[in-house]
Motif scaffolding. Structure first.
Motif: not given
Length: 207
Positions: A44-56, A72-84
């Motif tokens: 799960k942590k790996s998926y979140v980190q990969n999603s963040i890298r893709e957005v960056e 899109l990444h928030e909806s597809l990646t469990d536990g991912l929520q981008f804060t302000d």
């Protein structure tokens, strides 16, 4: 009699051994359960980190639909929520790469205090950089309209006439809302005039 006693001792030993084996089995099951849970957490942590890298990476490339990508990444990646704070950091990545849409977004965050302390002067700096980006023909019409609207609607910036000029420029690129507001200006309902700011050529962007 001795044989009976011996058989009893054997039975006790066998029962004790079976109980110990069962206890070890329970411990092993718990250990395996913990290993499995940790594996799930790591994945799960790996998926979140990969999603963040893709957005960056998208921010570095200047993808203007970055907010859609974030959702899109928030909806597809469990536990991912981008804060302000996360969004501010992402916009800063794109802004520092020279992407105008991100420069405008970063200024909006400074004005609203979203993910960062409010700072009107910082907002002005990034809006000015967005203007320079526009002049070098690297700012599309939607962020140009947002730039103009920000100047027009936020009195703290004290740049309403500059906003009127950029509204007019956005209208020239067929932005419907910009044309509506330009119409209000030209008809006299809005007294701010679309004159080129000092240092900005009337001809607009350089080709």
């Amino acid at each position: 009699m001795k044989k009976i006693i011996a058989n009893g001792v054997v039975a006790v030993l066998l029962a004790s051994s079976a109980g110990a084996a069962m206890a070890v089995s329970d411990e092993e099951m718990e250990r395996q359960r913990q290993i499995h849970q940790q594996r799930i957490a790591d994945e799960k942590k790996s998926y979140v980190q990969n999603s963040i890298r893709e957005v960056e990476d998208a921010a570095r490339e200047g993808v203007e639909q970055i907010e859609t990508i974030i959702r899109l990444h928030e909806s597809l990646t469990d536990g991912l929520q981008f804060t302000d704070e996360d969004k501010f950091r992402i916009y800063r990545i794109g802004a520092e790469e020279g992407h105008g849409a991100y420069q405008v977004k970063l200024a909006e965050h400074y004005l609203a205090g979203k993910g960062v302390e409010k700072n009107v002067e910082k907002a002005k700096e990034w809006l000015e950089k967005a203007e320079q980006t526009w002049l070098s023909s690297r700012l599309s019409v939607e962020p140009l309209y947002t730039l103009a609207k920000t100047y027009l609607d936020d009195a703290r910036l004290e740049r309403e006439d500059r906003g009127a000029y950029y509204i007019y420029q956005a209208c020239l690129q067929a932005h419907p809302e910009a044309c509506y507001r330009t119409g209000l200006i030209l008809e006299g309902e809005d007294t701010r005039q679309p004159f080129a700011p000092e240092g900005v050529p009337n001809g607009g962007p350089r080709n």
